[in-house]
Design a protein around this motif. Structure first.
Motif, PDB file in Angstrom:
ATOM      1  N   SER A   1      49.697  41.489 -55.360  1.00 41.42           N
ATOM      2  CA  SER A   1      50.343  40.287 -55.874  1.00 41.42           C
ATOM      3  C   SER A   1      49.400  39.532 -56.784  1.00 41.42           C
ATOM      4  O   SER A   1      48.186  39.496 -56.566  1.00 41.42           O
ATOM      5  N   ILE A   2      49.965  38.907 -57.802  1.00 38.34           N
ATOM      6  CA  ILE A   2      49.152  38.088 -58.706  1.00 38.34           C
ATOM      7  C   ILE A   2      48.648  36.824 -58.022  1.00 38.34           C
ATOM      8  O   ILE A   2      47.606  36.293 -58.368  1.00 38.34           O
ATOM      9  N   PHE A   3      49.383  36.336 -57.028  1.00 37.65           N
ATOM     10  CA  PHE A   3      49.056  35.039 -56.448  1.00 37.65           C
ATOM     11  C   PHE A   3      48.220  35.165 -55.181  1.00 37.65           C
ATOM     12  O   PHE A   3      48.447  36.048 -54.348  1.00 37.65           O
ATOM     13  N   GLY A   4      47.271  34.232 -55.042  1.00 34.29           N
ATOM     14  CA  GLY A   4      46.584  34.053 -53.778  1.00 34.29           C
ATOM     15  C   GLY A   4      45.393  34.939 -53.530  1.00 34.29           C
ATOM     16  O   GLY A   4      44.810  34.895 -52.440  1.00 34.29           O
ATOM     17  N   ASN A   5      44.975  35.757 -54.485  1.00 38.92           N
ATOM     18  CA  ASN A   5      43.826  36.633 -54.303  1.00 38.92           C
ATOM     19  C   ASN A   5      42.583  36.025 -54.935  1.00 38.92           C
ATOM     20  O   ASN A   5      42.609  35.615 -56.094  1.00 38.92           O
ATOM     21  N   SER A   6      41.492  35.992 -54.184  1.00 39.45           N
ATOM     22  CA  SER A   6      40.230  35.497 -54.718  1.00 39.45           C
ATOM     23  C   SER A   6      39.582  36.588 -55.552  1.00 39.45           C
ATOM     24  O   SER A   6      39.100  37.592 -55.027  1.00 39.45           O
ATOM     25  N   VAL A   7      39.611  36.403 -56.865  1.00 41.48           N
ATOM     26  CA  VAL A   7      39.048  37.369 -57.802  1.00 41.48           C
ATOM     27  C   VAL A   7      37.746  36.798 -58.342  1.00 41.48           C
ATOM     28  O   VAL A   7      37.709  35.672 -58.847  1.00 41.48           O
ATOM     29  N   LYS A   8      36.673  37.568 -58.248  1.00 40.50           N
ATOM     30  CA  LYS A   8      35.386  37.084 -58.730  1.00 40.50           C
ATOM     31  C   LYS A   8      35.438  36.788 -60.220  1.00 40.50           C
ATOM     32  O   LYS A   8      36.062  37.513 -60.999  1.00 40.50           O
ATOM     33  N   ARG A   9      34.749  35.729 -60.603  1.00 45.40           N
ATOM     34  CA  ARG A   9      34.685  35.343 -62.011  1.00 45.40           C
ATOM     35  C   ARG A   9      33.938  36.418 -62.798  1.00 45.40           C
ATOM     36  O   ARG A   9      32.832  36.807 -62.431  1.00 45.40           O
ATOM     37  N   THR A  10      34.565  36.870 -63.864  1.00 45.26           N
ATOM     38  CA  THR A  10      33.976  37.941 -64.653  1.00 45.26           C
ATOM     39  C   THR A  10      32.991  37.439 -65.706  1.00 45.26           C
ATOM     40  O   THR A  10      32.225  38.230 -66.261  1.00 45.26           O
ATOM     41  N   GLU A  11      32.993  36.154 -66.004  1.00 48.36           N
ATOM     42  CA  GLU A  11      32.157  35.629 -67.078  1.00 48.36           C
ATOM     43  C   GLU A  11      30.804  35.111 -66.612  1.00 48.36           C
ATOM     44  O   GLU A  11      29.966  34.730 -67.431  1.00 48.36           O
ATOM     45  N   ASP A  12      30.546  35.127 -65.305  1.00 49.48           N
ATOM     46  CA  ASP A  12      29.392  34.382 -64.801  1.00 49.48           C
ATOM     47  C   ASP A  12      28.045  35.051 -65.038  1.00 49.48           C
ATOM     48  O   ASP A  12      27.024  34.375 -65.137  1.00 49.48           O
ATOM     49  N   LYS A  13      28.015  36.378 -65.104  1.00 53.69           N
ATOM     50  CA  LYS A  13      26.726  37.050 -65.235  1.00 53.69           C
ATOM     51  C   LYS A  13      25.993  36.584 -66.487  1.00 53.69           C
ATOM     52  O   LYS A  13      24.814  36.217 -66.454  1.00 53.69           O
ATOM     53  N   GLY A  14      26.700  36.572 -67.623  1.00 51.34           N
ATOM     54  CA  GLY A  14      26.066  36.147 -68.865  1.00 51.34           C
ATOM     55  C   GLY A  14      25.691  34.687 -68.860  1.00 51.34           C
ATOM     56  O   GLY A  14      24.661  34.287 -69.412  1.00 51.34           O
ATOM     57  N   LEU A  15      26.529  33.859 -68.209  1.00 50.50           N
ATOM     58  CA  LEU A  15      26.244  32.429 -68.166  1.00 50.50           C
ATOM     59  C   LEU A  15      25.019  32.132 -67.292  1.00 50.50           C
ATOM     60  O   LEU A  15      24.124  31.386 -67.683  1.00 50.50           O
TER      61      LEU A  15
END
Length: 791
Positions: free
Chosen positions: A10-24
């Motif tokens: 499901s698209i809703f309610g899943n904790s997906v790790k932020r993909t942009e954080d490594k570079g930041l």
């Protein structure tokens, strides 16, 4: 648990790790100040050290002769147009010239700019520019600015009043009240203090073209403002916002400095860059809040609210812009979560010899909640009812929605009691009350306080409910989505690729987000007003659905089937009921581009869908915060014990992103309550111009928050989502404020002005225990603990 979604989840309610954080986090990506632009000159601004004065002369001869200096510009020497305030709202006479013209109006007003080969050379030369300024009396206080004898910032106008409006007078508003309580509240002026200060790089092109890198939340708005500064068509200005280190609203403002740097680059034919120092940032980046409120509330003895009368006066700063209309947002949200029978509200905005006021996380809405939640606590104390139960008694109930409030807010839906009950249970409210009574009975010198705040806020306000989005499939099997929003830490890359991956039926890593570039993204309103998911996310959702629909038609021709018989499978499309008969997205995209193997009328172009999603109105998140503090009665020191936040932002896409936004907002709201304030002395000199004198908390000063959510999906967009970026700020400040006052209320203290610094709280305690009854009401600005402190 974190996941990478596929079609089976499901698209809703899943904790997906932020993909942009490594570079930041690792600093591997460029911010504006990092950009390696070969051969660029450096700009340093010369700013007024005087808050209000007449310019008699500017001597830049010595600076022009110094090593490395290529130019020094003052008013009239560089082709930059004046910047208007808000057309139709701010008088034309209050427009801001690029360089101070005739007068300076705040400490930090731009007098000149030095362009040199190195930043050091530009800085050295800037110190040799001498502006002879004859001082004039300054006004930095909101209330003082309205006085008949106040110094006037603009000589052609007879007043410092910029604008104002209201609901109109409501007669007999308190006729049925048993008690009327009144108070004056101050929302102190705050600085945004983003980790990355303001910056830009200007690269001139052929003819009228120019490329600008800016640290901005809204590249398209920046483009239009810079085009206006330079007097060129917007199509000739290419704006890119690289990675942006914090915004919080102030980076939604388009800064005069960008136009000056751009004009200098065009005049010199070379790139010019500018990165401000922290102390310069505290002077020139727009400030927030800065509002005084005169409030009366009528109530019945059982706690029922009869009516509300209030006047809010906002500081717009020296050159009024967005700050002018922020008190109107306070009016819009003045009903809050309550069924108030009558509201009489007036708002005004005034000019002062201080930095301009712009958006700051919440922008006019926190002030409304602060006003309501403080006056309700004062009323509850006056009539002797539990403040939590008084809120419950007056809540707007779910059957009232959708509705238009008395002040014009088009509420979509809400379940206020549900959020309150969840916060009450999570906090263990009854046990907290019992513990507090025990401590008071024992005469404890560390007093415990419990503060409650229930709020509603408006997200995607002021017409920001429309946003561009697109989705495209490429022949190599990858996808690009575009959004007119512009992230500066919120997690858009994760959220938007998450949405597209679900609709398209492909892994997130195959989807790339393009944003923050005015040549690559057709249009956009940027990131502000907690609007991004509900507008930009919904635009990508809708564009992705349309892309699937178009791809299904192409796949039907390729598979010689009816479009109605085509179904999505992992990575592509197949025919229902026929195994091993499918085409991949890459094949469909290739066919779309070359137009072969099927009806040419269906294809022959990129597999791309783009649109402007229109929500139709704002959405209205809500929630309840409960804060628990300890106050040392001997020192006034406030120690946070717990902060419970139940925020409802509609349907939740990614709980990890929501929690992150809650934590950041709560930290900023607590910081207003306890720490932050921009101050000036009587001559208009800033007395909080750097991080040695402007207090912000570190992680060690804060606590672990207990942040949860209820979910009341909005019908306004396909995601059911409302905003969350500013909710934590709006709920936390009055909850902490109420908790601190509650801790010392048994001593007779009814109110203490923010920020609730130890000396301020200690003086309130001392006044409450003294013989003067006047001291029992509040610790006001006279106890600010800093010379000449202003609100």
């Amino acid at each position: 648990m974190t996941i990478t979604p596929t079609r089976s989840t499901s698209i809703f309610g899943n904790s997906v790790k932020r993909t942009e954080d490594k570079g930041l986090i690792r600093g591997a990506e460029d911010y504006t100040g990092d950009l390696p632009v070969e051969g660029s000159y450096h700009a340093v601004f010369v700013r007024s050290p005087i808050a209000h004065g007449t310019i008699t002369s500017i001597d830049a001869d010595e600076a022009r002769s110094m090593p490395g200096v290529v130019a020094v510009y003052v008013d009239g020497e560089l082709n930059v147009n004046d910047r208007p305030g808000l057309p139709g709202v701010v008088p034309d006479a209050m427009s801001r010239p690029a360089f101070a013209r005739g007068k300076v109006r705040f400490v930090g007003d731009i007098v000149a700019v030095v362009i040199a080969e190195t930043a050091g050379q530009a800085l050295d030369a800037s110190e040799a520019v001498f502006a002879d300024i004859e001082p004039l009396p300054a006004v930095t206080d909101i209330e003082a600015a309205l006085a008949d004898d106040a110094p006037k910032l603009f000589d052609d106008l007879g007043s410092n009043l910029v604008a104002g409006d209201g609901t109109g007078t409501v007669e007999g508003i308190f006729d049925t009240a048993d008690t009327v309580v009144k108070h004056t509240f101050y929302n102190q002026k705050l600085a945004g203090v983003p980790m990355e200060s303001n910056a830009c790089v200007a690269i001139p092109g052929e003819a009228d073209k120019i490329k600008m890198y800016v640290s901005s939340q809204g590249p398209h708005g920046a483009r239009d403002a810079i085009a206006g500064d330079l007097g060129v068509d917007g199509a000739n200005v290419h704006v890119i916002a690289p990675r942006v280190g914090g915004g919080f609203g102030p980076k939604m403002h388009a800064y005069q400095e960008w136009g000056i740097v751009g004009a200098a680059a065009r005049a010199l034919g070379k790139p010019v860059r500018w990165t401000e120092t922290r102390s310069e940032n505290m002077l020139s980046m727009v400030h927030g809040r800065a509002q005084v409120q005169y409030v009366e509330m009528g109530v019945k003895n059982d706690g029922r609210i009869v009516g509300l009368r209030a006047t809010a006066i906002g500081d717009a700063g020296a050159y009024p812009v967005l700050g002018t209309i922020l008190p109107s947002l306070t009016q819009l949200m003045a009903q809050g979560v309550y069924d108030i029978p009558a509201i009489d509200f007036t708002w005004k905005a005034v000019a002062t010899n201080t930095t301009q006021i712009g958006a700051y996380r919440g922008a006019g809405r926190p002030e409304a909640t602060q006003m309501l939640e403080r006056i309700i606590d004062i009323a509850a104390d006056e009539i002797g009812v539990d403040p939590l139960e008084m809120r419950r008694k007056n809540f707007l109930t779910p059957d009232k929605f959708p509705m238009t409030s008395l002040t014009g807010a088009q509420y979509d839906n809400a379940e206020h009691a549900k959020a309150l009950d969840a916060a009450k249970a999570a906090a263990g409210y009854d046990d907290l009350l019992a513990e507090q009574q025990q401590k008071r009975a024992a005469g404890a010198r560390v007093a415990m306080g419990i503060g409650i705040a229930s709020y509603v806020e408006v997200t995607a306000p002021l017409g920001l409910d429309v946003e561009f989005g697109s989705a495209q499939a490429h022949p190599d099997g990858t996808f690009t989505v575009k959004a007119g929003t512009s992230a500066h830490g919120q997690g858009h890359e994760t959220a938007f690729t998450h949405i597209a991956s679900q609709i398209l039926g492909v892994p997130m890593e195959k989807v790339r987000l393009v944003q923050s570039d005015t040549e690559l993204v057709r249009s956009g309103a940027g990131t502000a007003g907690s609007r991004s998911l509900q507008t930009g996310g919904s635009a990508i959702w809708t564009a992705s659905e349309q892309l699937v629909s178009r791809a299904r038609e192409i796949a039907a021709h390729m598979l010689e089937a009816s479009p109605d018989d085509i179904e999505q499978v992992d990575g592509g499309f197949g025919v229902k009921g026929i195994a091993d008969t499918h085409v991949s997205w890459a094949q469909v995209a290739t066919a779309s581009e070359d137009g072969t193997g099927y009806d040419p009328g269906v294809g022959g172009k990129q597999l791309l869908e783009e649109l402007d999603f229109t929500q139709g109105q704002s959405s209205f998140p809500f929630g309840t915060h409960i804060s628990v503090v300890d106050v040392d009665l001997d020192t006034g020191m406030v120690k946070l014990r717990r902060h419970v936040a139940v925020d409802d932002c509609g349907r939740i896409l990614n709980p990890m992103l929501v929690t992150g936004q809650q934590h950041g907002g709560i930290a900023q709201g607590i910081s207003q309550a306890l720490y932050e304030r921009v101050t000036y002395d009587e001559d208009g000199n800033p007395t909080s111009g750097n991080l040695a004198s402007y207090l912000i908390p570190s992680a060690a000063d804060l606590i672990t928050y207990e942040a949860t959510n209820t979910e009341t999906p909005t019908p306004l967009n396909p995601l059911g989502a409302k905003g969350i970026g500013e909710s934590g700020t709006i709920g936390s400040t009055p909850a902490v404020h109420n908790a601190v006052v509650d801790a010392v209320s048994h001593l007779g203290v009814r109110h203490i002005d923010m920020p609730l610094a130890p000396e301020t709280v200690w003086r309130a305690i001392q006044g409450a225990s003294g013989d003067d009854p006047a001291n029992r009401q509040a610790a006001g600005p006279q106890y600010a603990g800093e010379p000449g402190a202003q609100h």
